[in-house]
Design a protein around this motif. Structure first.
Motif, mmCIF file in Angstrom:
data_model
loop_
_atom_site.group_PDB
_atom_site.id
_atom_site.type_symbol
_atom_site.label_atom_id
_atom_site.label_comp_id
_atom_site.label_asym_id
_atom_site.label_seq_id
_atom_site.Cartn_x
_atom_site.Cartn_y
_atom_site.Cartn_z
ATOM 1 N N ARG A 31 11.638 1.106 1.511
ATOM 2 C CA ARG A 31 12.452 2.214 2.028
ATOM 3 C C ARG A 31 12.999 3.055 0.878
ATOM 4 N N GLN A 32 13.485 2.408 -0.170
ATOM 5 C CA GLN A 32 14.020 3.139 -1.321
ATOM 6 C C GLN A 32 12.934 3.947 -2.016
ATOM 7 N N ILE A 33 11.759 3.357 -2.189
ATOM 8 C CA ILE A 33 10.643 4.076 -2.821
ATOM 9 C C ILE A 33 10.273 5.310 -2.000
ATOM 10 N N ALA A 49 -0.525 8.158 7.283
ATOM 11 C CA ALA A 49 -0.546 8.176 5.816
ATOM 12 C C ALA A 49 0.633 7.379 5.254
ATOM 13 N N ARG A 50 1.791 7.519 5.873
ATOM 14 C CA ARG A 50 2.977 6.773 5.432
ATOM 15 C C ARG A 50 2.760 5.266 5.625
ATOM 16 N N LEU A 51 2.162 4.895 6.740
ATOM 17 C CA LEU A 51 1.866 3.481 6.991
ATOM 18 C C LEU A 51 0.866 2.936 5.979
ATOM 19 N N ASP A 52 -0.092 3.759 5.573
ATOM 20 C CA ASP A 52 -1.031 3.339 4.525
ATOM 21 C C ASP A 52 -0.282 3.066 3.222
ATOM 22 N N LYS A 53 0.673 3.929 2.895
ATOM 23 C CA LYS A 53 1.487 3.742 1.688
ATOM 24 C C LYS A 53 2.308 2.455 1.803
ATOM 25 N N ILE A 54 2.900 2.222 2.958
ATOM 26 C CA ILE A 54 3.683 1.001 3.190
ATOM 27 C C ILE A 54 2.807 -0.228 3.005
ATOM 28 N N THR A 55 1.595 -0.179 3.551
ATOM 29 C CA THR A 55 0.658 -1.304 3.427
ATOM 30 C C THR A 55 0.348 -1.590 1.956
ATOM 31 N N ASP A 88 1.478 -5.031 -2.808
ATOM 32 C CA ASP A 88 1.955 -5.154 -4.192
ATOM 33 C C ASP A 88 3.174 -6.068 -4.304
ATOM 34 N N GLY A 89 3.639 -6.585 -3.165
ATOM 35 C CA GLY A 89 4.750 -7.529 -3.180
ATOM 36 C C GLY A 89 6.130 -6.909 -3.056
ATOM 37 N N VAL A 90 6.204 -5.627 -2.687
ATOM 38 C CA VAL A 90 7.498 -4.963 -2.540
ATOM 39 C C VAL A 90 8.079 -5.312 -1.170
ATOM 40 N N ASN A 91 9.370 -5.668 -1.138
ATOM 41 C CA ASN A 91 9.998 -5.999 0.147
ATOM 42 C C ASN A 91 10.360 -4.719 0.907
ATOM 43 N N LEU A 92 10.757 -4.861 2.163
ATOM 44 C CA LEU A 92 10.985 -3.691 3.020
ATOM 45 C C LEU A 92 12.129 -2.810 2.523
ATOM 46 N N ARG A 130 13.521 -0.889 10.752
ATOM 47 C CA ARG A 130 13.991 -0.897 9.359
ATOM 48 C C ARG A 130 14.051 0.497 8.744
ATOM 49 N N GLY A 131 13.689 1.514 9.517
ATOM 50 C CA GLY A 131 13.788 2.887 9.034
ATOM 51 C C GLY A 131 12.658 3.344 8.134
#
Length: 105
Positions: free
Chosen positions: A72-74, A53-59, A64-68, A32-33
């Motif tokens: 990606r946009q965030i 660190a990026r994976l921690d942010k994604i988690t 928080d309920g944000v979709n993939l 999914r990039g």
């Protein structure tokens, strides 16, 4: 906070253990990039401290309920913001050096 490394050193199983994210989900995030681990000559994924660190942010964002797509946009907007902030700091420094009474001497 000490600078993180961009060098890919962790295999997928270690990354999974460090982040609590399953290997299949890590592969999904890559498709999914959201993350781009480096690859060895044989094609093995290698994750860096920056990737962790990026994976921690994604988690956090998933929790928080944000979709993939939103994640990606965030992440893209945060990267653009960081680049703009760095450029702004460079420009401010250039302006300040022009104001200096000893500039150009």
């Amino acid at each position: 906070m000490p600078p993180r490394s961009k060098r890919g050193v962790y295999g997928i199983s270690v990354t999974s253990e460090l982040t609590g994210i399953g290997p299949q989900t890590l592969r999904l995030y890559e498709r999914r990039g959201l993350i781009t681990p480096t690859r060895t000559g044989g094609g093995t994924r290698r994750y860096s401290e920056d990737d962790i660190a990026r994976l921690d942010k994604i988690t956090e964002l998933v929790a928080d309920g944000v979709n993939l797509i939103g994640i990606r946009q965030i992440l893209e907007l945060e990267a653009q913001n960081a680049l703009l902030a760095a450029r702004n700091a460079e420009l401010e420094q250039a302006v300040e050096s022009q104001k200096s009474p000893h500039a150009g001497v």
